[in-house]
Write a protein that holds these residues in place. Structure first.
Motif, PDB file in Angstrom:
ATOM      1  N   THR A 155      20.208  24.574  57.414  1.00 35.78           N
ATOM      2  CA  THR A 155      19.665  23.378  56.708  1.00 35.78           C
ATOM      3  C   THR A 155      18.250  23.229  56.621  1.00 35.78           C
ATOM      4  O   THR A 155      17.610  22.727  55.844  1.00 35.78           O
ATOM      5  N   SER A 156      17.581  23.607  57.975  1.00 41.45           N
ATOM      6  CA  SER A 156      16.146  23.498  57.901  1.00 41.45           C
ATOM      7  C   SER A 156      15.420  24.198  56.779  1.00 41.45           C
ATOM      8  O   SER A 156      14.616  24.020  56.165  1.00 41.45           O
ATOM      9  N   ILE A 157      16.021  25.649  56.668  1.00 45.73           N
ATOM     10  CA  ILE A 157      15.392  26.529  55.848  1.00 45.73           C
ATOM     11  C   ILE A 157      15.527  25.977  54.402  1.00 45.73           C
ATOM     12  O   ILE A 157      14.566  25.904  53.489  1.00 45.73           O
ATOM     13  N   LYS A 158      16.784  25.502  54.298  1.00 49.78           N
ATOM     14  CA  LYS A 158      17.128  25.108  52.727  1.00 49.78           C
ATOM     15  C   LYS A 158      16.062  23.765  52.288  1.00 49.78           C
ATOM     16  O   LYS A 158      15.739  23.616  51.187  1.00 49.78           O
ATOM     17  N   MET A 159      15.943  23.114  53.384  1.00 48.28           N
ATOM     18  CA  MET A 159      14.913  21.685  53.319  1.00 48.28           C
ATOM     19  C   MET A 159      13.370  22.151  52.788  1.00 48.28           C
ATOM     20  O   MET A 159      12.920  21.663  51.776  1.00 48.28           O
ATOM     21  N   VAL A 160      12.960  22.983  53.370  1.00 51.57           N
ATOM     22  CA  VAL A 160      11.584  23.299  53.433  1.00 51.57           C
ATOM     23  C   VAL A 160      11.372  24.329  52.206  1.00 51.57           C
ATOM     24  O   VAL A 160      10.571  24.019  51.309  1.00 51.57           O
ATOM     25  N   MET A 161      12.549  25.314  51.830  1.00 50.57           N
ATOM     26  CA  MET A 161      12.429  25.931  50.553  1.00 50.57           C
ATOM     27  C   MET A 161      12.897  25.002  49.258  1.00 50.57           C
ATOM     28  O   MET A 161      12.199  25.267  48.249  1.00 50.57           O
ATOM     29  N   GLY A 162      13.481  24.044  49.609  1.00 55.97           N
ATOM     30  CA  GLY A 162      13.826  23.152  48.417  1.00 55.97           C
ATOM     31  C   GLY A 162      12.632  22.379  48.281  1.00 55.97           C
ATOM     32  O   GLY A 162      12.298  21.830  47.043  1.00 55.97           O
ATOM     33  N   LEU A 163      11.856  21.893  49.155  1.00 54.30           N
ATOM     34  CA  LEU A 163      10.393  21.190  49.043  1.00 54.30           C
ATOM     35  C   LEU A 163       9.757  21.894  48.188  1.00 54.30           C
ATOM     36  O   LEU A 163       8.975  21.428  47.110  1.00 54.30           O
TER      37      LEU A 163
ATOM     38  N   ILE B 127       1.388  12.256  52.905  1.00 56.81           N
ATOM     39  CA  ILE B 127       2.509  12.826  53.324  1.00 56.81           C
ATOM     40  C   ILE B 127       3.715  12.949  52.373  1.00 56.81           C
ATOM     41  O   ILE B 127       3.901  12.152  51.563  1.00 56.81           O
ATOM     42  N   THR B 128       4.338  14.110  52.615  1.00 58.50           N
ATOM     43  CA  THR B 128       5.546  14.136  51.837  1.00 58.50           C
ATOM     44  C   THR B 128       6.582  14.482  52.627  1.00 58.50           C
ATOM     45  O   THR B 128       6.677  15.244  53.704  1.00 58.50           O
ATOM     46  N   VAL B 129       7.922  13.749  52.300  1.00 62.88           N
ATOM     47  CA  VAL B 129       9.111  14.088  53.296  1.00 62.88           C
ATOM     48  C   VAL B 129       9.951  15.218  52.811  1.00 62.88           C
ATOM     49  O   VAL B 129      10.330  15.220  51.400  1.00 62.88           O
ATOM     50  N   MET B 130      10.405  16.014  53.524  1.00 62.89           N
ATOM     51  CA  MET B 130      11.120  16.975  53.048  1.00 62.89           C
ATOM     52  C   MET B 130      12.674  16.329  52.372  1.00 62.89           C
ATOM     53  O   MET B 130      13.113  15.513  52.817  1.00 62.89           O
TER      54      MET B 130
END
Length: 656
Positions: free
Chosen positions: A371-379, A646-649
């Motif tokens: 989930t963490s990887i998907k969040m940052v790569m999704g951002l 600031i941008t939220v993932m």
């Protein structure tokens, strides 16, 4: 890699609590009165001939019964409850709209303040430039005012030279005139001498003629006797005159020669005088031209100073107006939102390449890690047009297979790139496999042990002493071989997943767990990097080119990693996303410049991190960050003392 907190607050949580309170209110308003049985009913007896008596039991078309009043009250209560619920729903909707508009207004104020602040920064920079230009122009004007005046001594020297040359010329002319007078006097004397000589010669001729004409010899002797003394005087005078004449003629010749020299001296003096006069005329002309040019330059400088002063004053007014606007926006933010420090989304530069930093890639990821990887790569996928890349620094000879698994599980896009420190230095090519298989020594006297797959796992000599110990990967490929000398491990050869010899480790004889030297190879078996480990934690890292020449030397892993990161990042404009608790964060931050920037990732666990505190307090050069969830952003907003981006993932569920 950095794990991120997944705690997120529902965006409608505040409004849901408001709706709960509204429901409770409407329930109270909608309660019904108790049902009671009516004791009166219309009479059903037939009418008699007697006059009807007026009683309280007699019904009337215009008088409602008690039961009907209660029904009406109940209906009125139900209607009032419905109206109350509708009103509360409308109020809730209006509250939502208000909150949305309030949020939009804050965003607009933030954007306006950012726009005005950028304009102010531009104006301030222009102001500094104008101030310097104005100072330079005033200094040039001050110096230009002295350019011509400082050269009067030169002209005075020229005037003195002309006076000197004029005196020399006049002296030469006077000398020539005197010489002419001498020559004239000599000419007169010569003429007088010549006349006297001519008179003597005539007298002599007359005397000879008289002697020659006398026929009487006696008279002739008397005449000769008389003229003898006269002749002697005549000859004496003639000799004197001739001698004087010769002297005069010689003097005349000498004076004539000297006169030629004096004429040459006059010509030279006259030429020198004219040269000096011409120099003065040229100097005066040049000075006048310089004065005219100076006047023109001064006028231009005055115009430039006036223009710069006007621009400077106008710029100062613009800066004051912008400051006034910003102050107004700050006051609005302070009064309406309780803060003047603004939070705006991170502006992602579409001309830069974006990299996600991770020490290593893990093959078996937990759901939280995925989930963490998907969040940052999704951002990055949402914000950046070009495909992001992942950059790792640990030695991992199984990276291609892991990366392929990330693709298969949709953790990264197909276009995402992967960079690794060791793969780059060792010049490995993804997909390339070793063409030759490992050959082990074959000695009939040695003992070879095999596993269930018939693979050799150890080799011992005829005395039972271990020579080689072999380890294999799950797919059966060789992993590493440990070499022994007298039962002591001395060396280890490590093979990568593609079958290439990747690393040779030389082990400490007194402590086999201690590595003293490592050689890292290219696929062609040439040495690419050497690591030497000292006894006191000393480290020397040497990079070696194909010609076996050392190109770089480092004394720590951090130096090597930062050098390599810079070599990758500074090939183009780059932004590196990395967690603030990453060990290399400090070194990478020091290496940033116009082409290489860092975008830190901050989670709830990082709020006490020194770098985060510096960012919030305005002590860091960083003004942008990525928060893992809205709660992190809220926590930062409560503490920040500066404007931040600031941008939220994005939540993975929201992207599905």
């Amino acid at each position: 890699m950095k794990m991120f907190s997944l705690k997120r607050k529902d965006k409608d949580e505040e409004f849901a609590s408001d709706s709960g309170r509204a429901t409770a209110t409407s329930t109270v308003a909608a309660q019904k009165p108790k049902d009671t049985q009516s004791t009166t009913s219309p009479s059903t007896r037939p009418t008699s001939s007697r006059p009807a008596r007026s009683t309280s039991a007699t019904t009337s078309p215009t008088t409602p019964v008690k039961g009907q009043n209660r029904v009406s009250q109940r209906r009125a209560s139900q209607k009032a409850a419905k109206n109350s619920q509708a009103l509360e729903r409308e109020m809730a909707d209006l509250n939502k709209q208000y909150q949305v508009l309030r949020g939009e207004l804050k965003v607009q104020l933030v954007q306006d303040r950012k726009h005005e602040s950028r304009q102010r920064e531009t104006v301030v920079a222009d102001q500094a430039n104008l101030r310097q230009q104005l100072a330079d122009a005033k200094l040039a004007f001050k110096n230009q005012d002295k350019v011509v005046e400082n050269n009067d001594d030169e002209r005075q020297a020229m005037v003195t030279k002309i006076t000197t040359e004029q005196t020399a010329y006049n002296d030469a002319k006077a000398t020539l005139a005197k010489s002419d007078q001498t020559l004239s006097s000599l000419a007169k004397k010569i003429s007088s001498s010549e006349t006297s000589l001519a008179d003597l010669r005539k007298t002599e001729a007359d005397m000879r003629q008289a002697i020659q004409g006398e026929q009487d010899l006696k008279k002739l002797f008397v005449l000769m006797k008389q003229q003898e003394k006269q002749a002697q005087d005549l000859y004496s005078k003639s000799d004197a005159i001739n001698s004087e004449l010769v002297k005069l003629q010689k003097r005349e010749q000498s004076e004539t020669r000297q006169r030629a020299n004096k004429e040459h001296a006059i010509t030279t003096a006259e030429k020198a005088l004219h040269t000096a006069q011409d120099s003065l005329v040229a100097y005066d002309r040049k000075k006048k031209s310089a004065a005219d040019e100076q006047d023109r330059t001064l006028n231009l400088l005055k115009q430039k100073i006036n223009r710069l002063q006007h621009d400077y004053d106008q710029n100062a007014q613009n800066a004051a107006n912008l400051e006034k606007k910003i102050t107004g926006i700050d006051n609005k933010l302070q009064s309406d939102y309780g803060t003047t420090h603004l939070v705006s989304p991170v502006e992602f530069d579409q001309t830069s390449r974006y990299f996600l930093f991770s020490n290593d890639l893990i093959q078996s990821l937990s759901p939280e890690e995925q989930t963490s990887i998907k969040m940052v790569m999704g951002l990055l996928s949402d914000e950046v047009k070009s495909a992001p890349s992942v950059i790792t620094v640990n030695y991992n000879d199984n990276l291609p297979a892991i990366w392929k698994g990330y693709h298969a599980n949709d953790l990264v896009s197909k276009d995402a790139g992967l960079y690794n420190l060791y793969y780059t230095i060792q010049e490995k090519v993804p997909g390339e496999v070793a063409k030759t298989k490992l050959e082990l020594p074959d000695n009939p006297a040695w003992e070879y042990k095999r596993n269930e797959a018939k693979q050799i796992v150890s080799i011992s000599d005829d005395g039972g002493n271990l020579i080689m110990d072999l380890k294999y990967r799950k797919d059966g490929a060789i992993w590493y071989i440990t070499y022994f000398n007298g039962s002591i491990a001395t060396r280890r050869d490590v093979y990568d997943a593609a079958g290439f010899l990747s690393v040779t480790q030389y082990l400490d004889r007194s402590n086999n767990a201690q590595v003293t030297l490592e050689n890292f190879y290219r696929p062609d078996h040439s040495v690419a990097m050497i690591k030497q480990y000292g006894n006191n934690h000393e480290l020397s890292i040497q990079l070696v080119n194909e010609d076996e020449a050392i190109t770089n030397v480092f004394h720590s892993e951090e130096q090597l990693l930062v050098w390599w990161l810079e070599s990758v990042m500074k090939q183009q404009n780059s932004v590196l996303l990395m967690g603030v608790n990453t060990p290399l964060f400090d070194e990478c931050l020091k290496a940033t410049d116009d082409k290489f920037r860092i975008l830190p990732i901050v989670s709830a666990d990082d709020l006490d991190n020194a770098h985060v505190k510096d960012i919030i307090a305005g002590k860091s050069q960083l003004t942008s960050l990525v928060a893992t969830d809205p709660d992190v952003q809220k926590a930062i907003e409560k503490q920040m003392t500066r404007d931040l981006e600031i941008t939220v993932m994005p939540d993975v569920a929201e992207r599905v």
